[in-house]
Design an enzyme around this catalytic site. Structure first.
Site, mmCIF file in Angstrom:
data_model
loop_
_atom_site.group_PDB
_atom_site.id
_atom_site.type_symbol
_atom_site.label_atom_id
_atom_site.label_comp_id
_atom_site.label_asym_id
_atom_site.label_seq_id
_atom_site.Cartn_x
_atom_site.Cartn_y
_atom_site.Cartn_z
ATOM 1 N N CYS A 30 40.707 44.618 41.217
ATOM 2 C CA CYS A 30 41.518 45.158 40.113
ATOM 3 C C CYS A 30 40.865 44.878 38.758
ATOM 4 O O CYS A 30 40.715 43.724 38.365
ATOM 5 C CB CYS A 30 42.907 44.517 40.201
ATOM 6 S SG CYS A 30 43.941 44.724 38.744
ATOM 7 N N CYS A 33 43.050 43.015 36.238
ATOM 8 C CA CYS A 33 43.195 41.622 36.708
ATOM 9 C C CYS A 33 41.983 40.799 36.284
ATOM 10 O O CYS A 33 42.116 39.646 35.868
ATOM 11 C CB CYS A 33 43.341 41.578 38.223
ATOM 12 S SG CYS A 33 44.771 42.470 38.865
#
Length: 106
Positions: A30, A33
């Site tokens: 991600c 993230c």
């Protein structure tokens, strides 16, 4: 340094914690993230002793993610006294996240 939150330690590290706890639900693939990782790490040091800050990999710890209806990542959940008090979805700046943490300190 942030804690690694797992299915096995979630109850003791998060739900039974005397300190408020921020759990960062993430995945290695991600992009947002990855942008949050240094912010989470810095805040874990700055708030040491006042706030527990941990990361939970949703691919390794699916049961925890499912239990808290984590549908998109990053999802940040602030827990106090064993209950989820606030859910933040998406990336934030360090200052924005620090403001959120400060709202939960007594």
């Amino acid at each position: 340094m942030e804690l690694k939150i797992t299915n096995d330690n979630f109850k003791t590290e998060v739900l039974e914690s005397e300190l408020p706890v921020l759990v960062d639900f993430y995945a290695d693939w991600c992009g947002p993230c990855k942008m949050m990782a240094p912010i989470i790490n810095a805040l874990a040091s700055e708030y040491d002793g006042r706030f527990k800050i941990g990361k939970c990999n949703i691919e390794e710890e699916m049961a925890v993610a499912k239990n808290y209806n984590v549908m998109s990542i990053p999802t940040l959940i602030i827990f106090q006294n064993g209950a989820a008090k606030e859910t933040i979805i998406g990336a934030l700046s360090k200052n924005e996240l620090a403001d959120k943490l400060n709202e939960h300190l007594h």
